[in-house]
Design a protein around this motif. Structure first.
Motif, short mmCIF file in Angstrom:
data_model
loop_
_atom_site.label_atom_id
_atom_site.label_comp_id
_atom_site.label_asym_id
_atom_site.label_seq_id
_atom_site.Cartn_x
_atom_site.Cartn_y
_atom_site.Cartn_z
N CYS A 117 0.78 -1.19 0.04
CA CYS A 117 0.05 0.11 -0.05
C CYS A 117 0.87 1.27 -0.13
N VAL A 118 2.16 1.23 0.53
CA VAL A 118 2.97 2.39 0.77
C VAL A 118 3.18 2.87 -0.76
N ASN A 119 3.54 2.04 -1.71
CA ASN A 119 3.94 2.62 -3.04
C ASN A 119 2.55 2.31 -3.87
N GLY A 120 1.41 2.24 -3.32
CA GLY A 120 0.36 2.05 -4.40
C GLY A 120 0.11 0.85 -5.27
N LEU A 121 0.86 -0.08 -5.13
CA LEU A 121 0.60 -1.24 -5.70
C LEU A 121 -0.97 -1.78 -5.20
N GLU A 122 -1.12 -1.70 -3.86
CA GLU A 122 -2.63 -2.04 -3.33
C GLU A 122 -3.06 -0.76 -2.94
N SER A 123 -4.35 -0.65 -3.22
CA SER A 123 -5.08 0.52 -2.78
C SER A 123 -5.85 0.29 -1.50
N TYR A 124 -5.87 1.36 -0.69
CA TYR A 124 -6.57 1.28 0.83
C TYR A 124 -7.89 2.13 0.75
N HIS A 125 -8.69 1.55 1.75
CA HIS A 125 -10.07 2.11 1.68
C HIS A 125 -10.41 3.37 2.65
N GLU A 126 -9.85 3.13 3.98
CA GLU A 126 -10.07 4.02 4.88
C GLU A 126 -8.58 4.72 5.55
N GLY A 127 -8.65 5.73 6.28
CA GLY A 127 -7.53 6.09 6.73
C GLY A 127 -6.52 7.01 5.60
N SER A 128 -5.40 7.03 5.98
CA SER A 128 -4.48 8.00 5.07
C SER A 128 -2.89 7.28 5.18
#
Lengths: 252, 377, 381
Positions: free
Chosen positions: A49-60
């Motif tokens: 998630c840190v380099n955007g290969l996975e997306s996240y839904h809540e938080g930042s």
């Protein structure tokens, strides 16, 4: 700046399955953080998630104070932002993922030429320097298929370093290697640490973690259970789950 | 001996006479075959009148090409051989092959000068050049650039061959080879664009490309090529080129739908990790496609694409529907002369054999490439 | 062109995409035909006009005494009937060639794996010959070189009325339905369908006797009810052959060329499928003590059936597309007829659109049919 990676109450779902529960983590520049945990605990998902290969839904999630886009849909502006973040974040994969149709030196110089706009001669010179730094200058014109696993992973590290990143992410970098090649990759990572690189590492190599980490984070079922210095976590774990995991892993 | 048999007798017994029934089958089939072959040979030598072929050899070969333009035929022939040789040696230039190709090339050049047959000189020189230049070029420029420049060189050579003559005069075997070459060259970039368009994030582009590919593949060639050929002057106002260019364009557009499907297979075979690593480095999608995805996809589907060349060659006779005069049509035009009416069999047999020879060569090359691609894996 | 492999989801996607186009086109045609609005310049009213052309062969749907029936096409019929006749001419070839090429292809496919080296070599030679030469060349070879070298009608080869071969084509005896025979035929067909359906759903021993019994009963009923069909033998007249089933020279040429061509490709597929069944399967069967015949029947062939149909359906669609080559030898197939009509009426685009729709429908029917049969076979096996 005080923190270079800022992860705040992040939730991530794969369909109905929640992979990350309210994960919060901050990393300071030059810090080396090691994530440990069983498979399926979410550590690889978090690092991706840190380099955007996975997306996240809540938080930042913010890298160098730039927020990563949230959610699945990405606009053009989101894409540009993501790419600028990726320029500062290097990633080394478990499966190396060297470009099979390019030689080692071509692998290393491709991104500097196309993304940073470096001239081919300058990029090649820099690339050769990096390759000798990881001990592979003689193999610069070989194709990945002609290199061993340990050599491929070192080229992969050189490839990421060529972008002059401020942060390096390592997703189980030695898990796919034969035991005798693990050492050479860990040596390179030790050197990076002494050069002051900010590193976020997912690994099963507990001895290595104890040696290089500034902080160790234990994750289980998508949430952070415990964090602390290596001595705190390995010798004096506070949570039962941490203890159980460590005793399973450290037994052999 | 192959199969582990010690004597010919053993081989015969195992393969042809394993059981009494088997033996009878062998004898019957063998006799029938011999009788047929004898009948054909006898007819070919004794009864047949081959003057219909020998008298019209030039028309069959190059259509109505004026004599001073012969060099066009030679260039095309040369390019064909160059492409074929490149295709046959692509992928692995192992030690033994270079001296062999060089020797053959030099031998043909000398023979061509001696005979004299200018065509042979072209072919020989071409082979020699390939033998020496390609390995060196690959080291210096890298595989991708080499292949691209060869495609470009082929395209330029073909265009040069087409220039400065009235294109509509070309016909016969020359036309077949010319169209095969140009279509094989042109359909590749078109097919790549279609395949990428089909995977694009832009919905309209995706729908258009998918629709075109599915339609072109579901409908008969005669129909699609005729349709495109009709529409071209309407879609591109001011279309004033020669008929052959119009025919070639329509055909190339048809073939590119098939090529797009092959490429799609290759694109889907590219490992996800490669794309992720490229994204992690911050590369743009265009760059990822250009440097990583497409080269790997092409490498995977290359054998299938070479096989596709045979399909292209075999589809050329169907272009009679839009007026192109290939070898078969040339033969039929000759036959419409009442003087030759009784010799239909000779002409058709000749045409059949020429097509068979060229088709078998392409198949042999294609098999060789597939074998080598399989070994390299 | 060679048909590539098409897994199920791409076939569905193709159907969806083409369905959209079909819908749009039908809409345009409908508006053009029934309303008086011009749609993109397309005008389909010419379909109702008198054709004024003659086709060398072909039947179409025409009204006889108020009921629709089949009739030989004539110049007084409408354009749409001409197009339909052309389509039926295509279908004639597709249906026969599909079955024949599958049979021949399976035979050759098995021969490619024969123990006998001569048989193997001949089959291989045949397949290579066919695959390395263009279909059109093969077609004109069959037609112009072979069929037109047959003797003229006056000197036709006549095998006691069982087979007549001449430059006009071949004829053999055929069944034609007697006046009141249709009712009996339909009843018998219903009975047969019911029996087959029953046997399909209830596997087990005793199926063969039931089948034989019902068939025997039907045959026995013939002397009682009166034969619904009669055999008619072809007879050589002065310039033509009358009676029986006659295949024109063009039709014969198309059939020969397409069957031989498609069979070669089917042979390769069959060979590949048989080879792809892992050797371990037959080894395990042998280890269990199964005989060769049962190994083939119960272990190998079911696995072949499961895999072979989708690959074959590609060849069938190719076959359907290849029937458009009739124009090269003057066979009045749909493409040929529509071309003639387009020339006469000047309606190029409308014609092409109709032909495209027809071919899409035929392709889908073939793909859909083989998918359904494939699904049924998989459920069973």
């Amino acid at each position: 700046m005080a923190t270079i990676i800022d992860i705040n109450s992040v939730d991530k779902f794969f369909g109905a399955y929640q992979a990350l529960h309210q994960v919060s983590l901050t990393i300071a520049p030059g810090e080396v953080v090691v994530l440990i945990g069983a498979s399926g605990s979410g550590k690889s998902t978090l690092i991706r998630c840190v380099n955007g290969l996975e997306s996240y839904h809540e938080g930042s999630i913010a890298v160098s104070c730039v927020q990563l886009p949230r959610g699945e849909l990405r606009s053009k502006r989101d894409d540009d932002r993501l790419r600028s973040i990726r320029r500062q974040v290097g990633m080394v994969f478990q499966q190396f993922n060297l470009f099979s149709n390019l030689t080692a030196i071509e692998n290393v110089t491709l991104a500097p030429r196309r993304v940073l706009g470096m001239k081919p001669e300058a990029a090649t010179a820099e690339g050769l320097k990096l390759l000798s730094r990881v001990g592979l200058a003689d193999h610069a014109w070989k194709y990945p298929a002609e290199l061993s696993g340990g050599q491929q992973q070192r080229v992969a590290i050189a490839r990421s370093l060529a972008m002059q990143p401020r942060i390096m992410l390592f997703d189980e970098p030695t898990s796919a290697l034969d035991p005798e090649m693990v050492g050479e990759v860990l040596d390179v990572m030790r050197e990076l640490r002494s050069d002051g690189m900010t590193m976020l590492i997912v690994t099963h190599e507990m001895g290595f973690a104890r040696e290089v980490a500034d902080r160790v984070v234990y994750m289980d079922q998508g949430a952070i259970v415990e964090t602390g210095s290596p001595t705190d976590i390995f010798d004096k774990p506070r949570h039962a789950r941490t203890n159980a995991f460590l005793s399973r892993v450290l037994r052999h | 001996m192959r199969g582990g048999y010690d004597t010919i007798g053993q081989w015969l017994r195992a393969n042809l006479f394993r059981s009494p029934l088997d033996g009878m089958l062998t004898v019957l089939v063998g006799l029938g075959l011999a009788w047929c072959l004898y009948g054909i040979a006898r007819w070919a030598v004794v009864d047949a009148d081959w003057s219909i072929v020998s008298d019209n050899l030039r028309f069959l070969a190059v259509g109505t090409l004026p004599a001073h333009a012969n060099w066009h035929a030679e260039i095309v022939g040369g390019v064909m051989v160059l492409l074929a040789a490149h295709a046959a040696t692509n992928g692995a230039y192992v030690g033994g092959r270079i001296p062999a190709a060089l020797l053959v090339g030099l031998a043909l050049t000398i023979a061509g000068i001696a005979v004299p047959l200018r065509f042979l000189v072209w072919v020989g020189l071409g082979l020699a050049v390939i033998a020496v230049v390609i390995p060196r070029a690959r080291r210096t420029f890298g595989q991708a650039r080499l292949v691209t420049s060869l495609w470009a060189a082929g395209a330029i050579a073909v265009i040069a061959a087409l220039a400065s003559t009235d294109l509509d005069l070309i016909g016969g075997l020359l036309l077949s080879l010319l169209l095969t070459t140009t279509t094989a060259i042109a359909s590749l970039p078109l097919g790549i664009l279609l395949a990428l368009g089909r995977r694009s994030r832009n919905v309209l582009l995706r729908v258009l490309c998918s629709a075109y590919i599915e339609l072109a593949r579901s409908l008969p060639l005669l129909l699609v090529v005729y349709w495109i050929w009709l529409m071209l002057p309407l879609l591109v106002p001011g279309w004033h080129t020669a008929d052959i260019v119009r025919a070639g364009t329509a055909f190339a557009l048809f073939v590119s739908a098939y090529v797009a499907e092959y490429i799609r297979t290759g694109l889907e075979a590219v490992q996800r990790g490669q794309i992720e690593a490229a994204e992690a480095l911050g590369l743009r999608t265009t760059d990822i496609n250009r440097y990583i995805v497409i080269p790997q996809a092409l490498r995977t589907v290359f054998p299938a694409l070479v096989g596709n060349v045979l399909e292209i060659f075999n589809a050329i006779p169907l272009l009679f529907i839009i007026g192109s005069v290939d070898l078969l049509r040339a033969g039929q035009i000759i036959l419409s002369n009442p003087e030759y009416g009784a010799n239909a069999m000779e002409m058709y047999l000749f045409v059949f054999i020429v097509y068979l020879a060229i088709g078998s060569t392409i198949t042999a090359l294609s098999r060789k490439i597939e074998r080598r691609a399989g070994r390299a894996r | 062109m060679k048909a590539g492999s098409r897994p199920a989801h791409t076939v569905r996607r193709a159907a969806l995409v083409a369905a959209g186009i079909l819908a749009a086109a039908l809409f345009a045609i409908g508006i053009g035909l029934f309303a008086d609005l011009p749609t993109f310049g397309l005008d389909y009213r010419y379909l109702l006009n008198r054709a004024g052309i003659d086709l060398s062969e072909g039947s179409t749907i025409a009204l006889e005494e108020g009921l629709p029936g089949f009739a030989r096409f004539g110049p007084e019929m409408a354009n749409w009937q001409a197009l339909l006749a052309g389509l039926f001419n295509n279908l004639k070839i597709i249906v026969v060639a599909l079955v024949a090429s599958t049979l021949l292809g399976t035979l050759v496919g098995v021969a490619l794996l024969s123990r006998n080296a001569l048989v193997r070599a001949l089959s291989f030679g045949y397949v290579e010959l066919i695959r390395n030469t263009p279909l059109l060349v093969q077609l004109v070879f069959w037609y112009f070189a072979i069929i037109l070298s047959f003797p003229p009608v006056s000197a036709a080869i006549d095998l006691y009325g069982w087979l007549i071969v001449s430059r006009r084509g071949i004829s053999f005896p055929g069944l034609s339905v007697v006046e009141s025979g249709w009712l009996s035929i339909i009843l018998a067909a219903c009975v047969l369908v019911l029996v087959c359906w029953y046997l399909w759903r209830r596997p087990g021993p005793g199926r063969l006797p039931i089948a034989l019994l019902s068939f025997g009963a039907l045959i026995a009923a013939i002397p009682i009810v009166g034969s619904p069909v009669e055999l008619s033998f072809p007879v050589v007249k002065r310039f033509s052959v009358a009676g029986g089933i006659g295949l024109s020279a063009e039709l014969t040429g198309m059939l020969l060329a397409l069957v031989v061509f498609t069979a070669a490709y089917i042979a390769e597929i069959i060979r590949g499928v048989i080879l792809s069944v892992p050797r371990g399967q037959s080894e395990a069967a042998q280890a269990l003590g199964l005989s060769n015949r049962h190994t083939m029947q119960d272990v190998i062939l079911p696995q072949v059936y499961r895999v072979v149909l989708p690959a074959l359906s590609n060849q069938y669609v190719s076959l359907a597309k290849n029937t458009s080559l009739g124009i090269a030898i003057g066979y009045p197939d749909l493409f040929n007829v529509s071309g003639t009509i387009a020339n006469q009426t000047g309606r190029n685009f409308e014609s092409i659109l109709l032909v495209m729709l027809a071919y899409l429908l035929v392709s889908w029917t073939i793909i859909g049919g083989t998918s359904a049969i494939n699904a049924a076979l998989r459920r069973r096996a």
